[in-house]
Enzyme design. Structure first.
Site, mmCIF file in Angstrom:
data_model
loop_
_atom_site.group_PDB
_atom_site.id
_atom_site.type_symbol
_atom_site.label_atom_id
_atom_site.label_comp_id
_atom_site.label_asym_id
_atom_site.label_seq_id
_atom_site.Cartn_x
_atom_site.Cartn_y
_atom_site.Cartn_z
ATOM 1 N N PHE A 103 -12.190 -6.492 13.557
ATOM 2 C CA PHE A 103 -11.063 -6.987 12.757
ATOM 3 C C PHE A 103 -10.648 -5.943 11.724
ATOM 4 O O PHE A 103 -11.467 -5.408 10.993
ATOM 5 C CB PHE A 103 -11.465 -8.291 12.055
ATOM 6 C CG PHE A 103 -10.399 -8.836 11.141
ATOM 7 C CD1 PHE A 103 -9.186 -9.291 11.644
ATOM 8 C CD2 PHE A 103 -10.606 -8.874 9.763
ATOM 9 C CE1 PHE A 103 -8.202 -9.788 10.803
ATOM 10 C CE2 PHE A 103 -9.626 -9.375 8.912
ATOM 11 C CZ PHE A 103 -8.417 -9.834 9.431
ATOM 12 N N GLN A 104 -9.365 -5.630 11.697
ATOM 13 C CA GLN A 104 -8.771 -4.651 10.776
ATOM 14 C C GLN A 104 -9.389 -3.260 10.923
ATOM 15 O O GLN A 104 -9.536 -2.526 9.953
ATOM 16 C CB GLN A 104 -8.849 -5.131 9.322
ATOM 17 C CG GLN A 104 -7.942 -6.324 9.042
ATOM 18 C CD GLN A 104 -7.740 -6.615 7.577
ATOM 19 O OE1 GLN A 104 -8.593 -6.332 6.741
ATOM 20 N NE2 GLN A 104 -6.603 -7.209 7.248
ATOM 21 N N GLU A 154 0.812 -1.227 0.000
ATOM 22 C CA GLU A 154 0.000 0.000 0.000
ATOM 23 C C GLU A 154 0.841 1.272 0.000
ATOM 24 O O GLU A 154 0.413 2.307 -0.536
ATOM 25 C CB GLU A 154 -0.947 0.006 1.208
ATOM 26 C CG GLU A 154 -2.054 -1.024 1.130
ATOM 27 C CD GLU A 154 -1.704 -2.357 1.760
ATOM 28 O OE1 GLU A 154 -2.609 -3.193 1.926
ATOM 29 O OE2 GLU A 154 -0.507 -2.562 2.108
ATOM 30 N N LYS A 191 -17.607 -0.205 5.242
ATOM 31 C CA LYS A 191 -18.011 -1.224 4.280
ATOM 32 C C LYS A 191 -19.504 -1.178 3.979
ATOM 33 O O LYS A 191 -19.921 -1.334 2.825
ATOM 34 C CB LYS A 191 -17.619 -2.608 4.798
ATOM 35 C CG LYS A 191 -17.840 -3.715 3.769
ATOM 36 C CD LYS A 191 -17.241 -5.030 4.200
ATOM 37 C CE LYS A 191 -17.404 -6.079 3.095
ATOM 38 N NZ LYS A 191 -16.770 -7.365 3.474
ATOM 39 N N MET A 193 24.424 8.790 2.832
ATOM 40 C CA MET A 193 24.309 10.065 3.534
ATOM 41 C C MET A 193 24.524 9.881 5.033
ATOM 42 O O MET A 193 25.118 10.745 5.697
ATOM 43 C CB MET A 193 22.947 10.710 3.250
ATOM 44 C CG MET A 193 22.880 12.174 3.656
ATOM 45 S SD MET A 193 24.106 13.221 2.808
ATOM 46 C CE MET A 193 23.223 13.619 1.306
#
Length: 591
Positions: free
Chosen positions: A131-132, A69, A181, A500
């Site tokens: 959940f999630q 993602e 959802k 760096m």
């Protein structure tokens, strides 16, 4: 005359035509189509499956399935930076959102117009540790221009209209739209996408104050040592043509920040190079010693002016043009603030210059240019060009520039030494061709940026200049490049160090290289081949140009070039933390 939704419904009822009922996911897709969205980068999950089902039923928007993602948001970000359009990403709830956070923060720091659509658990489950589930609005609040939680399907069209308007207007930025959802599944009558948007609390100013612009004009024309300092706001505001016209009229020296490169042609003699921590002597000294400074779409950040107390030692008049009033006098007090769209303000300023017969003092300007040429004669970007034993990273970038300067080329980078060498040695003459993470300094953006740009600009050459550390953060997107046929060219300046970090440890920490050496690198050639691409290993300076030429011939293939570069090379000039911008280290002899 505008027709309201109520009037549309009434007219439909009178004619006997029923207003269709659509699911929230279908309204979302129609909103994206109405906004002329061509690509959406995303990754599916349970909370967004209704949305993915709606995507399956349409064929005007291409969904690009990334492998992480974070890369979805980066790719949409790169697309937005290169095209000026709003980039769109789609992720699921919970870890989908948290994986996207780095990409959202990256876009926020650099003011990139984006809409990130996130899935959320059903409304009845919010707050129950489902959940999630995560608090997307709370988590993203500090790193977005605005965010929405769509609690009712009837809000969907209006929220999307507002999201795109906020993302692209004023000072651009990312907007998150969080969709539970059940909201994406529920139906509501749909009478069409709103044609206009009104937000009482959000009305960015576009037109600059005429009196302030006249004050700026007077200061500029009476200046003895004028300087034009521009940032990413000139690119975001599509004001490069106006900037170039202004410089042609005034013949004043100009500099760009890291984010502003390409706003003014790098090959023009009036361009003094990039300024700041790794800027040129001439750019930094002019910034410190000018008597009138015109700042356009820039924010005087710490990497540009160094220590503010040092910057304030020399008295000068400062004009600051910016769309965002909060950026003005934030770090440096200015004398003539002008809030407005940079394109509009520069257009008005140009009009005033053309109307007046007053011009700058020719003798003073000649003396100023003589001083600048004295600084420039020191060649602060010199390096060992005659080294035949080891590849100098600067040479790779210079060679790429010489081979591609006459074709339309986009260069992305990750973050580190390679980023600074790309900024110093690739001469960007056109806007939106240099795509990198400035404010947040995000490693891993290079390949996703290039991937997003190649979809938008398939006929252009797209190069990702990276390091062996940065490139591994999103290297899985080589798989996406294969699936969606985005033949980018990856130039890895592989010095076997987090370069760096190593440079700072050498200079600031007496050479104590704590965890900056890359001790177990993969075989990048075999890795590229495993992903279905071409891999090249380049170890000798004399092979640099032939390798780049060969990669360019492979127009339809992604090519990963592993350049083994000098592990001891440092980026100079360099301004150490806490120092002023004229207190530069020019080479190892200054250490």
């Amino acid at each position: 005359m505008e027709i309201s939704k109520a009037e549309l419904a009434s007219a439909a009822a009178a004619s006997g035509a029923a207003i269709p009922e659509l699911r929230g996911a279908e309204i979302l897709v129609k909103a994206l189509q109405a906004e002329n969205v061509k690509y959406v980068w995303g990754y599916p999950g349970g909370a967004v499956l209704h949305i993915y089902d709606a995507f399956y039923k349409q064929d005007t928007i291409q969904h690009v399935l990334v492998r992480h993602e974070q890369a979805a948001v980066h790719a949409a970000d790169g697309y937005a930076r290169a095209t000026g359009d709003v980039g769109v990403a789609l992720v699921t709830s919970g870890p989908g959102v948290t994986n996207a956070i780095t990409g959202i923060a990256t876009a926020y720091m650099d003011s990139i117009p984006m809409v990130i659509i996130t899935g959320q658990v059903p409304t009845a489950a919010i707050g129950l540790d489902a959940f999630q589930e995560c608090d997307t609005v709370g988590i993203t609040r500090p790193i977005v221009k605005h965010n929405f939680l769509v609690k009712d399907v009837r809000q969907m069209a209006d929220v999307m209209k507002k999201a795109f308007h906020i993302a692209r207007s004023g000072r651009p930025g990312p907007v998150v739209v969080d969709i539970p959802k059940d909201v994406s599944f529920n139906k509501t009558p749909y009478a069409g996408y709103p044609e206009t948007v009104e937000m009482r609390s959000y009305n960015p100013v576009r037109k600059g104050h005429g009196g302030q612009i006249r004050k700026a004009l007077q200061l500029l024309l009476n200046a003895k040592r004028p300087y034009i300092y521009t940032g990413g706001g000139v690119l975001l505001g599509d004001a490069t043509a106006e900037l170039r016209t202004l410089v042609d009229l005034l013949n004043y020296p100009v500099t760009n920040t890291l984010m502003g490169l390409g706003a003014f042609p790098a090959t023009d003699r009036r361009f003094l190079g990039m300024l700041g921590m790794h800027g040129t002597i001439e750019a930094n000294n002019a910034m410190q010693n000018c008597d009138v400074l015109l700042a356009v779409g820039a924010r005087f950040d710490d990497r540009v002016i160094g220590n503010p107390k040092h910057f304030a030692q020399n008295e000068r008049k400062i004009i600051h043009i910016d769309i965002d009033p909060s950026s003005i006098s934030k770090r440096v007090k200015v004398d003539v603030p002008i809030v407005g769209d940079v394109k509009d303000v520069l257009t008005e300023l140009i009009h005033m210059i053309r109307e007046t017969t007053t011009r700058a003092d020719e003798k003073a300007m000649a003396d100023w240019w003589k001083t600048i040429e004295g600084w420039r004669s020191r060649d602060c970007l010199k390096y060992d060009r005659n080294n035949k034993d080891v590849i100098k990273p600067q040479y790779v970038v210079e060679t790429l520039w010489n081979l591609t300067k006459d074709v339309d080329t986009y260069v992305t980078s990750d973050v580190g030494q390679h980023q600074m060498w790309a900024a110093q040695f690739y001469k960007f003459n056109e806007p939106r061709r240099w795509i990198n993470s400035g404010g947040l300094g995000t490693m891993g953006v290079g390949i996703p940026y290039a991937m997003g740009i190649k979809l938008a600009r398939p006929e252009s050459e797209v190069y990702c200049i990276t390091g062996e550390g940065s490139v591994q953060m999103c290297i899985q997107e080589l798989s996406t490049c294969l699936q969606y046929n985005t033949p980018i060219k990856v130039i890895s300046l592989n010095n076997r160090y987090l370069g760096m970090v190593r440079q700072w440890q050498e200079i600031e920490y007496s050479g104590r290289y704590s965890h900056s050496y890359m001790d177990a690198l993969p075989n990048f050639v075999k890795l590229a081949e495993a992903y279905g691409h071409v891999g090249m290993l380049i170890e000798r300076p004399q092979d640099v140009e032939p390798a780049l030429r060969e990669a360019r011939k492979l127009k339809d293939r992604t090519v990963f070039m592993d350049f083994r570069t000098d592990p001891s090379e440092n980026v100079f000039p360099m301004v150490q933390a806490g120092k002023g911008i004229t207190e530069m280290l020019l080479g190892s002899e200054d250490l």
